[in-house]
Design a protein around this motif. Structure first.
Motif, short mmCIF file in Angstrom:
data_model
loop_
_atom_site.label_atom_id
_atom_site.label_comp_id
_atom_site.label_asym_id
_atom_site.label_seq_id
_atom_site.Cartn_x
_atom_site.Cartn_y
_atom_site.Cartn_z
N THR A 130 0.82 -1.22 0.00
CA THR A 130 0.00 0.00 0.00
C THR A 130 0.86 1.26 0.00
O THR A 130 0.47 2.28 -0.55
CB THR A 130 -0.84 0.04 1.29
OG1 THR A 130 -1.43 -1.23 1.47
CG2 THR A 130 -1.91 1.10 1.26
N TYR A 131 2.01 1.20 0.66
CA TYR A 131 2.84 2.39 0.82
C TYR A 131 3.91 2.51 -0.27
O TYR A 131 4.71 3.43 -0.24
CB TYR A 131 3.52 2.37 2.20
CG TYR A 131 2.53 2.31 3.33
CD1 TYR A 131 1.86 3.44 3.77
CD2 TYR A 131 2.23 1.09 3.94
CE1 TYR A 131 0.93 3.38 4.80
CE2 TYR A 131 1.30 1.01 4.96
CZ TYR A 131 0.66 2.16 5.39
OH TYR A 131 -0.26 2.09 6.40
N TYR A 132 3.91 1.56 -1.19
CA TYR A 132 4.96 1.53 -2.23
C TYR A 132 4.38 1.75 -3.62
O TYR A 132 4.91 2.55 -4.40
CB TYR A 132 5.66 0.17 -2.13
CG TYR A 132 6.65 -0.15 -3.22
CD1 TYR A 132 7.88 0.52 -3.31
CD2 TYR A 132 6.37 -1.14 -4.17
CE1 TYR A 132 8.80 0.19 -4.30
CE2 TYR A 132 7.28 -1.47 -5.16
CZ TYR A 132 8.49 -0.80 -5.23
OH TYR A 132 9.39 -1.12 -6.21
N ASN A 133 3.29 1.07 -3.95
CA ASN A 133 2.72 1.21 -5.30
C ASN A 133 1.87 2.47 -5.36
O ASN A 133 0.62 2.42 -5.44
CB ASN A 133 1.93 -0.05 -5.66
CG ASN A 133 2.85 -1.26 -5.73
OD1 ASN A 133 2.95 -2.02 -4.78
ND2 ASN A 133 3.57 -1.39 -6.82
N PHE A 144 8.57 8.67 2.11
CA PHE A 144 9.07 7.45 1.45
C PHE A 144 9.10 6.27 2.43
O PHE A 144 8.59 6.37 3.55
CB PHE A 144 10.45 7.68 0.81
CG PHE A 144 10.45 8.75 -0.24
CD1 PHE A 144 9.83 8.52 -1.47
CD2 PHE A 144 11.05 10.00 -0.01
CE1 PHE A 144 9.82 9.52 -2.45
CE2 PHE A 144 11.02 10.98 -0.99
CZ PHE A 144 10.41 10.74 -2.20
N CYS A 145 9.70 5.12 2.02
CA CYS A 145 9.80 3.96 2.91
C CYS A 145 11.04 3.15 2.56
O CYS A 145 11.68 3.36 1.53
CB CYS A 145 8.54 3.10 2.85
SG CYS A 145 8.50 2.00 1.43
N LEU A 146 11.33 2.19 3.43
CA LEU A 146 12.54 1.38 3.33
C LEU A 146 12.78 0.75 1.95
O LEU A 146 13.91 0.67 1.49
CB LEU A 146 12.39 0.25 4.36
CG LEU A 146 13.61 -0.49 4.84
CD1 LEU A 146 14.62 0.45 5.45
CD2 LEU A 146 13.16 -1.51 5.91
S1 SF4 Z 1 9.25 -1.05 3.56
FE1 SF4 Z 1 7.27 -1.37 4.57
S2 SF4 Z 1 6.01 0.28 3.77
FE2 SF4 Z 1 7.74 0.07 2.37
S3 SF4 Z 1 7.09 -1.38 0.78
FE3 SF4 Z 1 8.10 -2.58 2.38
S4 SF4 Z 1 6.40 -3.24 3.68
FE4 SF4 Z 1 5.64 -1.53 2.49
#
Ligand code: SF4
Ligand SMILES: Cc1cc2nc3c(=O)[nH]c(=O)nc-3n(C[C@H](O)[C@H](O)[C@H](O)COP(=O)(O)OP(=O)(O)OC[C@H]3O[C@@H](n4cnc5c(N)ncnc54)[C@H](O)[C@@H]3O)c2cc1C
Length: 334
Positions: A130-133, A144-146
Motif C-alpha cells: 500500500t505504501y509503495y505502489n 518514502f519507505c525502506l
Molecule cells: S518497507 Fe514497509 S512500507 Fe515500504 S514497501 Fe516494504 S512493507 Fe511496504
C-alpha cells in the motif's frame, strides 16, 4: 497524467546479446518482457532505468513443448519465459497436464494484461505494498519507505525489514508441481527450484541476480498425475491482484488415500509460503471432511497477514481456511 522517465529501448535478437547489453549498462539497465508491471512502476518512479532491454522478441524464450528426460528421469514440460499468460492458459497441452497452472495464468489481471504479460515476468514480479505502489508525490508526502528512498517501514514501523507482499499467481502452483526456473547470466545457466527461488525479503524477494534472465520454466511431466487446484481471492474478479492465492497438489492411491500432498499460499508475505506438516498429517488418510478441516486449520495457524495490502489483514486471515478448504475439496473431487 503520469509520464515515463526517459530511457533507451534495446531489442536484442538473442539471450547472449541481451546479457551483453546488461553487462554494458549495468545498474542503469533493466530487462522488460510485457512491461505490464514494470511500466506502471516506472511511471511511479519506483524504477528509473536509463536502458530497457526487451526480451519478448527473442525466439529462444518462446515455445511450450515436452522435453525428454535426462539420466532416466521422466522429462519436463518446457515453457519459454516470454510466452504470454494468455498462451499458457489456452495451450491444450498445459490445460490437460497442468490444469491448475492454466487456471492461475487465466486469473492474472485482465485479458489485455494477459495478452501482453508473460510467465517470466509473472515469476519475477516485484512485491507490492500500500505504501509503495503509489506515485512519487504520494510517497514523498509520507517520507518514502525502506523499499524505496526512505528509512522506515510504515507497516512494521521499524527500519529493519520490508514485508511487501508477493503478489503473483503462477508461482504457488509451480511450487506444488515441483517446477524449476532456468536462469542465464554472464557466467552461464543454472536451474533453481521455484520452491527455492523466493526469499523472505520484500525489497528483493528472489535469488535471481539482476543480470540474469529467466529463460524458461520446467515442470516435471511426472507431476501431471497429481490432482491439482488453484483458488484466488481478490476484490474485483475482472482484474485485481490476489489478496490471497492458494495452490494444492496431491497424489492419491487407488483407494483415494493420500500418498503426498502440498499446499502453498501467497499474497500475504514477501514470498509464497509452503504450508508445513501437511504430508505428515495426511499420509495414508482419505481426504474427507475431517482431514480437510484439520489441514485448513493448520493453514490458518501458519498464516499471519500484515497491513501491506489495503484490505484488512484479519479478514484476509479468516479467508485462508475458507480458500484452502475450497482447494482441498476440489482435489478431493467434491
Ligand atoms: S518497507 Fe514497509 S512500507 Fe515500504 S514497501 Fe516494504 S512493507 Fe511496504
Ligand atoms: C491492473 C493490473 C492488475 C494485475 N493483476 C495481476 C494479478 O492478478 N496477478 C498477477 O500475478 N499479476 C498481476 N499484475 C501484474 C502483471 O501484469 C503480471 O504479473 C505479468 O505476468 C507480468 O509480466 P510482464 O511480462 O508484463 O512483466 P514485466 O512488467 O515486463 O516485468 C516484471 C519484472 O520482471 C522482470 N522480468 C520480466 N521478464 C523477465 C525475465 N524473463 N527474466 C528476468 N527478469 C524478467 C522485469 O525486469 C521486471 O522487474 C497486474 C498488473 C496490473 C497493471
Amino acid at each position: 497524467m503520469l509520464r515515463l522517465p526517459p530511457y533507451q529501448y534495446h531489442r536484442p535478437g538473442s539471450v547472449a546479446e541481451a546479457v551483453a547489453l546488461m553487462a554494458e549498462h549495468g545498474d542503469d539497465a533493466m530487462y522488460v518482457s510485457g512491461g505490464t508491471d514494470l511500466v506502471p512502476n516506472m511511471k511511479h518512479r519506483l524504477f528509473e532505468p536509463g536502458h530497457l532491454i526487451a526480451l519478448k522478441g527473442i525466439d529462444e524464450l518462446k515455445g511450450i513443448e515436452e522435453l525428454p528426460g535426462e539420466n532416466g528421469d521422466g522429462g519436463v514440460l518446457r515453457i519459454g519465459a516470454a510466452e504470454t499468460l494468455t498462451a499458457v492458459s489456452a495451450k491444450p497441452h498445459v490445460r490437460e497436464l497442468f490444469p491448475a497452472l492454466a487456471e492461475a495464468a487465466a486469473h492474472v489481471a485482465g485479458p489485455q494484461l494477459r495478452n501482453a504479460g508473460t510467465i517470466g515476468g509473472n515469476v519475477c514480479l516485484d512485491t507490492r505494498c500500500t505504501y509503495y505502489n503509489q506515485t512519487h508525490f504520494w510517497r514523498e508526502a509520507l517520507g518514502f519507505c525502506l523499499k524505496k528512498d526512505g528509512e522506515v517501514c510504515h507497516v512494521t514501523r521499524t527500519g529493519k525489514k520490508c514485508v511487501a507482499a508477493h503478489s503473483a499467481d503462477t508461482p504457488p502452483v509451480l511450487m506444488t508441481l515441483g517446477a524449476s526456473a532456468v536462469l542465464t547470466g554472464p557466467s552461464g545457466s543454472r536451474e533453481v527450484l521455484i520452491s527455492e527461488f523466493f526469499v523472505a525479503d520484500g525489497i528483493v524477494n528472489t535469488r535471481r541476480a539482476t543480470d540474469e534472465i529467466l529463460t524458461e520454466i520446467r515442470i516435471p511431466l511426472a507431476s501431471a498425475t497429481r490432482r491439482q487446484a488453484y483458488m484466488k481471492l481478490r476484490q474485483r474478479k475482472s482484474i485485481d491482484f490476489p489478496l490471497l492465492t492458494v495452490a494444492v497438489a496431491a497424489d492419491l492411491d487407488e483407494n483415494d488415500a493420500v500418498r503426498t500432498i502440498d499446499g502453498v499460499v501467497t499474497g500475504l508475505g514477501s514470498r509464497p509460503r509452503a504450508l508445513s506438516k501437511w504430508a505428515e498429517v495426511a499420509a495414508g488418510r482419505t481426504l474427507d471432511d475431517a482431514l480437510i478441516d484439520e489441514l485448513s486449520e493448520r493453514a490458518y495457524k501458519q498464516c499471519h497477514p500484515l497491513e501491506n495490502i489495503i484490505v484488512d489483514p484479519e479478514w484476509r486471515r479468516a479467508m485462508v481456511p475458507v480458500y484452502v478448504r475450497r482447494a482441498l475439496e476440489h482435489v478431493a473431487g467434491a
